[in-house]
Design a protein around this motif. Structure first.
Motif, mmCIF file in Angstrom:
data_model
loop_
_atom_site.group_PDB
_atom_site.id
_atom_site.type_symbol
_atom_site.label_atom_id
_atom_site.label_comp_id
_atom_site.label_asym_id
_atom_site.label_seq_id
_atom_site.Cartn_x
_atom_site.Cartn_y
_atom_site.Cartn_z
ATOM 1 N N VAL A 1 40.417 -10.872 -7.324
ATOM 2 C CA VAL A 1 39.543 -11.944 -6.821
ATOM 3 C C VAL A 1 38.249 -11.998 -7.646
ATOM 4 O O VAL A 1 37.693 -10.960 -8.027
ATOM 5 N N GLY A 2 37.802 -13.218 -7.986
ATOM 6 C CA GLY A 2 36.642 -13.359 -8.872
ATOM 7 C C GLY A 2 35.313 -13.442 -8.131
ATOM 8 O O GLY A 2 34.260 -13.086 -8.684
ATOM 9 N N TYR A 3 35.344 -13.943 -6.909
ATOM 10 C CA TYR A 3 34.106 -14.121 -6.131
ATOM 11 C C TYR A 3 34.370 -13.711 -4.685
ATOM 12 O O TYR A 3 35.427 -14.022 -4.132
ATOM 13 N N VAL A 4 33.396 -13.057 -4.087
ATOM 14 C CA VAL A 4 33.415 -12.821 -2.637
ATOM 15 C C VAL A 4 32.228 -13.583 -2.065
ATOM 16 O O VAL A 4 31.094 -13.447 -2.556
ATOM 17 N N LEU A 5 32.494 -14.417 -1.069
ATOM 18 C CA LEU A 5 31.425 -15.198 -0.425
ATOM 19 C C LEU A 5 31.389 -14.802 1.042
ATOM 20 O O LEU A 5 32.446 -14.703 1.690
ATOM 21 N N MET A 6 30.197 -14.571 1.548
ATOM 22 C CA MET A 6 30.119 -14.127 2.938
ATOM 23 C C MET A 6 28.911 -14.723 3.653
ATOM 24 O O MET A 6 27.797 -14.714 3.122
ATOM 25 N N GLY A 7 29.179 -15.251 4.842
ATOM 26 C CA GLY A 7 28.097 -15.789 5.670
ATOM 27 C C GLY A 7 28.259 -15.295 7.090
ATOM 28 O O GLY A 7 28.945 -14.299 7.337
ATOM 29 N N ALA A 8 27.654 -16.017 8.050
ATOM 30 C CA ALA A 8 27.727 -15.663 9.475
ATOM 31 C C ALA A 8 27.301 -14.223 9.717
ATOM 32 O O ALA A 8 28.006 -13.435 10.370
ATOM 33 N N GLY A 9 26.140 -13.883 9.205
ATOM 34 C CA GLY A 9 25.621 -12.530 9.351
ATOM 35 C C GLY A 9 24.788 -12.219 8.112
ATOM 36 O O GLY A 9 24.571 -13.094 7.275
ATOM 37 N N ILE A 10 24.334 -10.975 8.031
ATOM 38 C CA ILE A 10 23.480 -10.601 6.897
ATOM 39 C C ILE A 10 24.195 -9.493 6.121
ATOM 40 O O ILE A 10 24.124 -8.317 6.504
ATOM 41 N N PRO A 11 24.868 -9.856 5.042
ATOM 42 C CA PRO A 11 25.773 -8.902 4.386
ATOM 43 C C PRO A 11 25.065 -7.978 3.399
ATOM 44 O O PRO A 11 25.385 -7.949 2.205
ATOM 45 N N LEU A 12 24.144 -7.167 3.900
ATOM 46 C CA LEU A 12 23.343 -6.323 2.995
ATOM 47 C C LEU A 12 24.176 -5.234 2.322
ATOM 48 O O LEU A 12 23.850 -4.785 1.230
ATOM 49 N N LYS A 13 25.225 -4.789 2.986
ATOM 50 C CA LYS A 13 25.957 -3.615 2.472
ATOM 51 C C LYS A 13 27.272 -3.970 1.784
ATOM 52 O O LYS A 13 28.042 -3.076 1.448
ATOM 53 N N ILE A 14 27.519 -5.250 1.612
ATOM 54 C CA ILE A 14 28.767 -5.628 0.926
ATOM 55 C C ILE A 14 28.670 -5.381 -0.587
ATOM 56 O O ILE A 14 29.613 -4.855 -1.186
ATOM 57 N N PRO A 15 27.534 -5.720 -1.232
ATOM 58 C CA PRO A 15 27.498 -5.514 -2.696
ATOM 59 C C PRO A 15 27.825 -4.071 -3.094
ATOM 60 O O PRO A 15 28.611 -3.841 -4.019
ATOM 61 N N GLY A 16 27.274 -3.110 -2.384
ATOM 62 C CA GLY A 16 27.543 -1.703 -2.702
ATOM 63 C C GLY A 16 29.004 -1.339 -2.429
ATOM 64 O O GLY A 16 29.616 -0.572 -3.182
ATOM 65 N N ALA A 17 29.552 -1.912 -1.361
ATOM 66 C CA ALA A 17 30.963 -1.631 -1.049
ATOM 67 C C ALA A 17 31.855 -2.147 -2.176
ATOM 68 O O ALA A 17 32.836 -1.508 -2.547
ATOM 69 N N LEU A 18 31.508 -3.297 -2.736
ATOM 70 C CA LEU A 18 32.316 -3.847 -3.840
ATOM 71 C C LEU A 18 32.294 -2.901 -5.036
ATOM 72 O O LEU A 18 33.315 -2.690 -5.697
ATOM 73 N N VAL B 1 45.957 3.279 -10.282
ATOM 74 C CA VAL B 1 45.692 1.888 -10.651
ATOM 75 C C VAL B 1 44.394 1.914 -11.454
ATOM 76 O O VAL B 1 43.452 2.618 -11.061
ATOM 77 N N PRO B 2 44.322 1.188 -12.590
ATOM 78 C CA PRO B 2 43.070 1.181 -13.351
ATOM 79 C C PRO B 2 41.918 0.647 -12.509
ATOM 80 O O PRO B 2 42.149 -0.039 -11.496
ATOM 81 N N ALA B 3 40.690 0.935 -12.947
ATOM 82 C CA ALA B 3 39.513 0.425 -12.218
ATOM 83 C C ALA B 3 39.625 -1.097 -12.077
ATOM 84 O O ALA B 3 40.173 -1.777 -12.952
ATOM 85 N N LEU B 4 39.144 -1.618 -10.962
ATOM 86 C CA LEU B 4 39.257 -3.056 -10.693
ATOM 87 C C LEU B 4 37.987 -3.752 -11.146
ATOM 88 O O LEU B 4 36.918 -3.128 -11.210
ATOM 89 N N SER B 5 38.078 -5.056 -11.440
ATOM 90 C CA SER B 5 36.817 -5.720 -11.799
ATOM 91 C C SER B 5 36.064 -6.073 -10.515
ATOM 92 O O SER B 5 36.674 -6.439 -9.498
ATOM 93 N N ARG B 6 34.775 -5.925 -10.607
ATOM 94 C CA ARG B 6 33.916 -6.119 -9.428
ATOM 95 C C ARG B 6 33.623 -7.616 -9.302
ATOM 96 O O ARG B 6 33.041 -8.223 -10.211
ATOM 97 N N PRO B 7 34.059 -8.234 -8.198
ATOM 98 C CA PRO B 7 33.824 -9.678 -8.064
ATOM 99 C C PRO B 7 32.336 -10.020 -7.968
ATOM 100 O O PRO B 7 31.515 -9.174 -7.595
ATOM 101 N N GLN B 8 32.005 -11.259 -8.308
ATOM 102 C CA GLN B 8 30.650 -11.769 -8.080
ATOM 103 C C GLN B 8 30.453 -11.870 -6.567
ATOM 104 O O GLN B 8 31.383 -12.262 -5.861
ATOM 105 N N PHE B 9 29.262 -11.568 -6.112
ATOM 106 C CA PHE B 9 29.016 -11.665 -4.676
ATOM 107 C C PHE B 9 28.014 -12.774 -4.377
ATOM 108 O O PHE B 9 26.867 -12.746 -4.847
ATOM 109 N N LEU B 10 28.445 -13.762 -3.613
ATOM 110 C CA LEU B 10 27.557 -14.859 -3.202
ATOM 111 C C LEU B 10 27.344 -14.785 -1.690
ATOM 112 O O LEU B 10 28.317 -14.787 -0.930
ATOM 113 N N ALA B 11 26.088 -14.689 -1.295
ATOM 114 C CA ALA B 11 25.780 -14.662 0.144
ATOM 115 C C ALA B 11 25.549 -16.098 0.614
ATOM 116 O O ALA B 11 24.902 -16.888 -0.087
#
Ligand SMILES: Cc1cc2nc3c(=O)[nH]c(=O)nc-3n(C[C@H](O)[C@H](O)[C@H](O)COP(=O)(O)O)c2cc1C
Length: 477
Positions: free
Chosen positions: A150-167, A205-215
């Motif tokens: 997946v190239g982008y992760v988009l997240m709303g309906a809340g405050i996703p402060l900890k998603i970037p680090g999880a990615l 599995v080789p390292a995965l590419s880190r998707p762009q994160f859009l809040a």
């Protein structure tokens, strides 16, 4: 994979409205198609119980890197030829902080397959959208989507402060964590959700590419907070206004309603684009931006582009039931389409846009005739029980049950079971005791009534994602 930013993002629309077909169509034409990640585990399991029409789920599974897990899920759910219409779908265990493992596996597989299928046949990026509030499935779902590139992760309906680090962690197949919001939690309570990819991997599995994160945010203040406090890189924002489809951010200050019962938004809700630009990150404007003119306006305001939902929600490739789509498009043609913001329908307590349509939960009698049952549980609130354990409650569950869990009876009024209704809206209604079939509920933005601009002159109530993209880019060449 292209590194150019998209001008048009097809907004994620859950549950299952922006499915792999729609996202694939949009990305194929060079803009950003976004699949909805909401409830994909249930949607995937039901597609298999429907006999996997077209064999698409099987094709996706054949590319899944951990075949034993894929086969377990196939064997559990697949019904050749599909279940009988009068039979119920399997009831699955609800998500809980410590599993169960079968639901985590289902999240990984379902998110993988959805993104895999949306990416098939072209080389453009595809995004996935989640609601921050539905927290427990996040980590396995993100991991599955990332396994599929997946190239982008988009997240709303809340405050996703900890998603970037999880990615970042998931890209390295490392242990990832996410804090579960527990109402009434005490300091020191352990509310951390943990996911360790190694426990699920059947091979290296080789390292995965880190998707762009859009809040997805409704204010420049929230955007600034996220930039400042996120535990990893935020790559941009979608700024969504109150005319958008789905859930909306409530107005700031005391809730006031107009004569039609719609929430009133004021000056304090206006997004300060100057302040947003100062953050130095790309942003897309959403909520009534689905025209070439609004796209020009957004670009002139310094946006990278727009995010559009409603215009795509009713096109041929979207996941809405075709009878609902047709009926609503016919209402648009005859000037009778209506959409209203309902401040009490959603168990999230966020305002939710509802399209008026016969035989759906937009009608009070249909709502009142439904026995209150909570058996999907995505929108349940985690709370600290008296004994310190984490419990779950939903304001749309049976009132006595909700109240017995410390819920406020007033909060139950008008609450719709969005989980069951939204599954019915994409043609996967639960059937109970062979008799009661769940009714749907359609959401859309205020742009609904203007969708006639995409309809052909021959009067047919249908148009495609390509028609939307052509119209949006028509005078921007
Ligand atoms: C049917 C429908 C479902 C939606 N579901 C979601 C969702 O699950 N998550 C989300 O972030 N936004 C959701 N949205 C909002 C869209 O992603 C998008 O931001 C919005 O529709 C843009 O405004 P517009 O409808 O005026 O084009 C939904 C919109 C629609 C119409």
């Amino acid at each position: 994979m292209s590194t150019l930013l998209p001008t048009i993002i097809q907004g994620g629309m859950g549950a299952g409205v922006s499915d792999w077909r729609l996202a694939k169509a949009v990305s194929h034409f060079g803009q950003l198609g976004v699949v909805s990640g909401t409830a994909l585990d249930q949607i995937f399991a039901r597609r298999l119980q429907d006999g996997d029409p077209g064999g698409h789920m099987r094709r996706g599974l054949d590319h899944f890197p951990f075949p034993k897990m894929g086969e377990r899920i196939w064997r559990t759910f697949y019904i050749p030829g599909g279940k009988q219409a009068s039979k119920s779908y399997k009831t699955l265990p609800m998500h809980a902080p410590d599993g169960p493992r079968e639901m985590q596996e289902l999240c990984i597989v379902a998110n993988f397959v959805e993104v895999f299928l949306a990416r098939e046949g072209h080389s453009n990026p595809v995004g996935i959208n989640y609601l921050e509030k539905i927290q427990i499935p996040h980590l396995p779902s993100l991991y599955g989507a990332m396994l599929a590139g997946v190239g982008y992760v988009l997240m709303g309906a809340g405050i996703p402060l900890k998603i970037p680090g999880a990615l970042d962690c998931l890209a390295a197949h490392a242990r990832a964590t996410y804090p579960l919001h527990v109402t009434g939690a005490h300091e020191g309570d352990d509310t951390l959700l943990t996911f360790l990819p190694a426990e699920f991997m059947e091979c290296d599995v080789p390292a995965l590419s880190r998707p762009q994160f859009l809040a997805i945010v409704s204010s420049n203040v929230l955007a600034a907070t996220i930039v400042k406090r996120a535990n990893g890189q935020v790559n941009g924002f979608v700024v969504e206004g109150p005319t958008a489809g789905g859930h909306n951010a409530p107005p700031r200050g005391k809730l006031q309603l107009d004569a039609a019962g719609d929430a009133i938004y004021g000056e304090r809700d206006r997004v300060d684009l100057d302040k947003l630009r100062e953050l130095g990150l790309p942003f897309w404007l959403a909520g009534g931006y689905g025209t070439a003119e609004k796209l020009r306006e957004a670009l002139a305001a310094g946006a990278a582009g727009i995010q559009v939902g409603t215009a795509f929600a009713f096109c041929a490739e979207s996941g809405f039931r075709s009878d609902y789509k047709k009926a609503i498009l016919q209402k648009i043609i005859s000037g009778q389409a209506r959409v209203a913001t309902n401040s009490s329908a959603s168990p999230t307590n966020f305002p939710f846009k509802v399209v008026q349509l016969e035989e759906t939960l937009s009608e009070n009698e249909v709502y009142l005739a439904r026995p209150r049952i909570c058996d999907l549980g995505f929108l349940r609130e985690a709370y600290r029980a008296a004994d310190g354990a984490v419990g779950f409650r939903c304001s749309a569950e049976p009132v006595t049950v909700y109240v017995s869990k410390g819920g406020d009876v007033e909060n139950t009024q008008g609450k719709r079971c969005l989980c069951n209704a939204l599954m019915a809206t994409i043609g996967q209604p639960q059937v109970r005791n062979g008799k009661f079939t769940e009714h749907g509920l359609v959401t859309s933005g205020n742009d609904l009534t203007a969708l006639g601009r995409f309809l052909p002159s021959n009067g047919e109530p249908t148009y495609t994602a390509r028609d939307v993209l052509m119209e949006l880019s028509s005078s921007n060449a």
